[in-house]
Design a protein around this motif. Structure first.
Motif, PDB file in Angstrom:
ATOM      1  N   ARG A  30       8.785  -2.205  -8.482  1.00  0.00           N
ATOM      2  CA  ARG A  30       9.730  -2.730  -9.463  1.00  0.00           C
ATOM      3  C   ARG A  30       9.507  -4.181  -9.833  1.00  0.00           C
ATOM      4  N   SER A  31       8.755  -4.904  -9.010  1.00  0.00           N
ATOM      5  CA  SER A  31       8.611  -6.337  -9.280  1.00  0.00           C
ATOM      6  C   SER A  31       7.186  -6.865  -9.172  1.00  0.00           C
ATOM      7  N   THR A  41      18.965  -5.570  -5.200  1.00  0.00           N
ATOM      8  CA  THR A  41      18.333  -5.675  -6.511  1.00  0.00           C
ATOM      9  C   THR A  41      17.965  -7.108  -6.876  1.00  0.00           C
ATOM     10  N   THR A  42      18.553  -8.094  -6.186  1.00  0.00           N
ATOM     11  CA  THR A  42      18.246  -9.487  -6.511  1.00  0.00           C
ATOM     12  C   THR A  42      17.610 -10.259  -5.359  1.00  0.00           C
ATOM     13  N   LEU A  46      13.787 -10.630  -4.859  1.00  0.00           N
ATOM     14  CA  LEU A  46      12.964 -11.103  -5.973  1.00  0.00           C
ATOM     15  C   LEU A  46      12.583 -12.572  -5.901  1.00  0.00           C
ATOM     16  N   LEU A 101      22.922 -13.161 -16.369  1.00  0.00           N
ATOM     17  CA  LEU A 101      22.156 -13.841 -15.326  1.00  0.00           C
ATOM     18  C   LEU A 101      22.862 -15.148 -15.013  1.00  0.00           C
ATOM     19  N   MET A 120      22.648 -10.641 -11.447  1.00  0.00           N
ATOM     20  CA  MET A 120      21.784 -10.357 -12.587  1.00  0.00           C
ATOM     21  C   MET A 120      21.925  -8.911 -13.026  1.00  0.00           C
ATOM     22  N   GLY A 146      19.725  -6.588 -14.412  1.00  0.00           N
ATOM     23  CA  GLY A 146      18.280  -6.543 -14.529  1.00  0.00           C
ATOM     24  C   GLY A 146      17.749  -5.901 -15.798  1.00  0.00           C
ATOM     25  N   LYS A 147      18.298  -4.761 -16.195  1.00  0.00           N
ATOM     26  CA  LYS A 147      17.803  -4.062 -17.385  1.00  0.00           C
ATOM     27  C   LYS A 147      18.015  -4.880 -18.646  1.00  0.00           C
ATOM     28  N   PHE A 203      15.561  -7.817 -18.682  1.00  0.00           N
ATOM     29  CA  PHE A 203      14.216  -7.336 -19.014  1.00  0.00           C
ATOM     30  C   PHE A 203      14.073  -7.158 -20.525  1.00  0.00           C
ATOM     31  N   ASN A 244       8.552 -11.261 -12.815  1.00  0.00           N
ATOM     32  CA  ASN A 244       8.434  -9.832 -12.546  1.00  0.00           C
ATOM     33  C   ASN A 244       7.157  -9.358 -13.221  1.00  0.00           C
TER      34      ASN A 244
END
Length: 323
Positions: A37-38, A153-154, A157, A196, A213, A215-216, A219, A253
């Motif tokens: 994913r990253s 999810t954060t 990263l 964010l 965040m 994420g989608k 992105f 990412n």
């Protein structure tokens, strides 16, 4: 025409290296999940008691050495950071003192992951206006201090680190063949601040807070806005995408990096990628990547380089420069 020419780069990463497997000891995650994913495999975390200014001073010292300069050659220090040592004074003033600078001025820029692009633009304006001849531009972060360790999810990263770049005034012909910064392109749109952000703040909650965040959504905005800003800054500079030798993107990412390159029609062998080893170091990621790329011979004098970033705000932008 006065141009802002790169004279030196440097970086610093904390000693502690944190592999993806570390997160599996307290989160429902895996190395495969994080990488897929990253693109991140490891990152560095600051030691207990190690501050953002500590990292910045180390990176700045390396940049001075690379440039063959000493601290009192520098007229101004700009630090891009969202994780300052203190509410005030500016972290840049702490760095100024740490370097032993007894002249000049120092201030911070806060545009989250786009901070270094904003700081470069400010430094270029200072040089073009004659207010400074040499400016140290630093991106430095300790994002490990604002992570929610329960949010898989954060927290996987981000990493800590610092990168520094020295700009110096030099005469150019006013053409795209000049060395130095050729054009800048900055934007923000506060309507998207909620996708964010960090939950705390001096005025709102009197707490530091944690990073949050969507994420989608980030992105989607990132690919569109980074590609357009890159094309816009190249148009301002009077060059085309085919003329670009290297892109040094914000290392957020790998999917954002690759998708943006595809949208621009750029092969990945022209894109500097360090995200696997450093994670997302926010405002530090671009100068850190520049320093690493320079050290391994991936940036050569005379090459046309574009750097672009997007961060909370939303704030985004790009800089075109000839190395």
């Amino acid at each position: 025409m006065i141009r802002s020419v790169v004279r030196g780069v440097g970086h610093y990463l904390p000693e502690r290296v944190v592999p993806n497997e570390w997160f599996t000891t307290f989160l429902d995650t895996s190395d495969e999940w994080i990488v897929s994913r990253s693109g991140i495999e490891r990152r560095h975390f600051a030691a207990e008691g190690q501050t953002t200014s500590d990292l910045a001073i180390r990176a700045a010292t390396a940049a001075l050495s690379d440039a063959g300069m000493v601290a009192d050659h520098i007229d101004a220090v700009i630090v891009a950071t969202s994780t300052p040592d203190l509410t005030f004074p500016a972290t840049a003033t702490i760095v100024q003192a740490g370097l032993g600078m007894t002249r000049g001025f120092a201030f911070d820029v806060q545009a989250v992951c786009a901070g270094f692009v904003y700081a470069l633009s400010n430094a270029d304006a200072l040089i073009r206006s004659g207010q400074a001849t040499r400016v140290m531009v630093i991106g430095a972060e300790t994002f490990s201090r604002i992570m929610n360790w329960e949010d898989r999810t954060t927290c996987v990263l981000f990493g800590d680190g610092a990168g520094a770049l020295i700009l110096e005034a030099a005469e150019g012909q006013g053409t795209s063949a000049d060395r130095g910064i050729l054009a800048t392109d900055l934007h923000s749109d506060g309507r998207f601040r909620d996708i964010l952000q960090v939950s705390g703040g001096v005025s709102s909650s009197q707490t530091t807070g944690h990073l949050m965040m969507a994420g989608k959504e980030v992105f989607r905005h990132a690919v569109e806005k980074l590609a357009k800003s890159t094309l816009d800054v190249l148009e301002k500079a009077g060059v085309a995408i085919a003329d670009v030798d290297r892109v040094v993107p914000h290392q957020a990412n790998i999917r954002i990096i690759t998708r943006t390159a595809q949208k621009l029609g750029l092969p990945m062998d022209r894109v500097v990628v360090t995200v696997a080893d450093h994670g997302n170091t926010s405002a530090a990621s671009i100068p850190l990547a520049m320093s690493v790329a320079s050290a391994r011979g991936d940036l050569s004098q005379g090459e046309l380089v574009v750097t672009e970033a997007i961060g909370g705000g939303l704030a985004w932008g790009a800089v075109a420069l000839r190395w």
